[in-house]
Design a protein around this motif. Structure first.
Motif: not given
Lengths: 255, 148
Positions: A1, A109, A111, A190, A193, A221-222, A225, A228-229
């Motif tokens: 990430v 996830l 970083p 990914h 992101l 991005t937030i 994210y 992605e979670l």
């Protein structure tokens, strides 16, 4: 990430393997790579969580214990509902798959970490494990009757060969779609992101007027994210769910 | 679930029966059995509440696409392999590619439609599913039911 500030941001650089410890066994490269390290981390985390769950009980669970119990109940419910009560003897397999994939996805996830499940070879091995389990268990349990899976009932005899061929192709395509789904989701997520993180960095490096615009990809991005979670959990769930459904086929082949 | 021989913390050493971990464990087991007896058996293949959110629709679509493409790939690969073995170069590749397309459609239909057996079991015609259906489901686990 990791979206590192650099001259050029390469969104697929994050998936590259690097050797940590070179090991060769008879011309085979079995080196420890960063992927191996993260697999070990995932397994260690899963073991830690589950041993915590199994050990510390006086009736009132703590947070981590509750988490472990939730994972257990969740997967057990899935196995029971999708494949029936007596499929619970495959629970260890299914639960291991679920925990491994889930923790790999979640650890990926963080970083600067590495996502094990973004490599198709890993997901392919997991999917093939399931595939061969299904085939072997099916043949062991039902013998020749297992192949009834390919012969749907109530089909006229003159199109039966066609239908059987289609069913076989459909059956063989399972490990492919099973593995590609997890792999593609993790890979795509990914990369996305990283690309948006890269925009952010590039805009910040640009002129002052553009610096303010950097807030837009940052917000994106937030949002991504969070998505992605969800995807990390969802894909672990989907993989496990399909495993249960395939096991169901192995246990009850007669449609 | 192992019943451990730990002394109950925070209670006097002469523990009263309800605080005894063994008794507590037994009560917990009894409660679990009671909950299981009261929880209606979930219909198979539909573990979670089937809300049709954007995420679930999205992943359903992606899943269907994946199934479709995978079958075509496998069909083509089988045809190609057979051609290679039997020296019938383009013939079987074409045939199995087409079969792969059909298998892909099959896959998509299978992935998106509820299973026939579930339908029979859950329908009001079958006794067990019928009364289970009217009971509100207790604590639907599994969050977003996007797959079956």
């Amino acid at each position: 990430v990791a979206s590192e500030p650099g001259p050029a941001i390469n969104p697929i650089e994050q998936f590259s393997l690097s050797h940590v410890l070179d090991i060769r066994v008879a011309h085979f490269d079995v080196s420890i790579t960063n992927s191996t390290i993260y697999m070990i981390i995932a397994v260690a985390l899963a073991c830690w969580l589950m041993s915590l769950t199994a050990n510390g009980t006086t009736g009132v669970p703590g947070r981590l214990q509750a988490m472990g119990e939730m994972a257990y109940e969740f997967v057990a419910g899935m196995v029971r509902s999708a494949a029936g009560e007596h499929a619970m003897r495959f629970f260890p397999l299914v639960f291991c798959l679920f925990m491994f994939i889930l923790i790999c996805n979640l650890v990926g996830l963080i970083p600067y970490s590495f996502t094990v499940t973004s490599h198709i070879i890993v997901t392919a091995v997991l999917a093939l494990t399931v595939f061969f389990t299904v085939v072997i268990i099916g043949i062991k349990e039902h013998g020749f009757h297992f192949f009834k899976l390919f012969v749907p009932s109530g089909v006229p005899i003159y199109i039966l060969p066609l239908v059987v061929a289609i069913e076989i192709i459909s059956f063989l395509s399972r490990p492919l779609s099973h593995s590609v789904r997890l792999f593609a989701n993790m890979l795509a997520g990914h990369i996305t992101l990283n690309v948006f993180g890269g925009f952010c960095v590039m805009l910040l490096g640009a002129s002052a007027a553009l610096k303010a615009v950097a807030i837009l990809p940052f917000a994106m991005t937030i949002g991504l994210y969070a998505l992605e979670l969800l995807v990390a959990f969802l894909q672990a769930y989907v993989f496990t769910m399909l495993t249960c459904m395939y096991l169901n086929d192995a246990l009850h082949p007669g449609h | 679930m192992p019943a451990r021989e730990t002394p109950p913390r925070g209670t006097p050493s002469g523990a009263t029966p309800p605080d005894d971990p063994q008794a507590l464990q037994a009560r917990l087991e009894a409660l679990k059995a009671e909950i299981r007896a009261k929880t209606p058996e979930r219909p198979r293949g539909k573990p979670a509440s089937s809300d049709d959110g954007f995420g679930s629709a999205m992943s359903m679509g992606l899943r269907a696409g994946g199934e479709f493409v995978a079958a075509i790939f496998v069909g083509g690969a089988i045809g190609w392999g057979l051609d290679w073995v039997l020296h019938t170069k383009p013939l079987l590749t074409i045939l199995f590619f087409l079969l792969g397309v059909v298998a892909g459609v099959f896959n998509v239909i299978r992935a998106t439609s509820p299973k026939a057996e579930n339908f029979v079991r859950d329908s009001r015609l079958s006794g067990k599913g019928a009364d289970a259906k009217d009971v509100p489901r207790v604590s639907p686990r599994g969050g977003d039911g996007q797959e079956d």
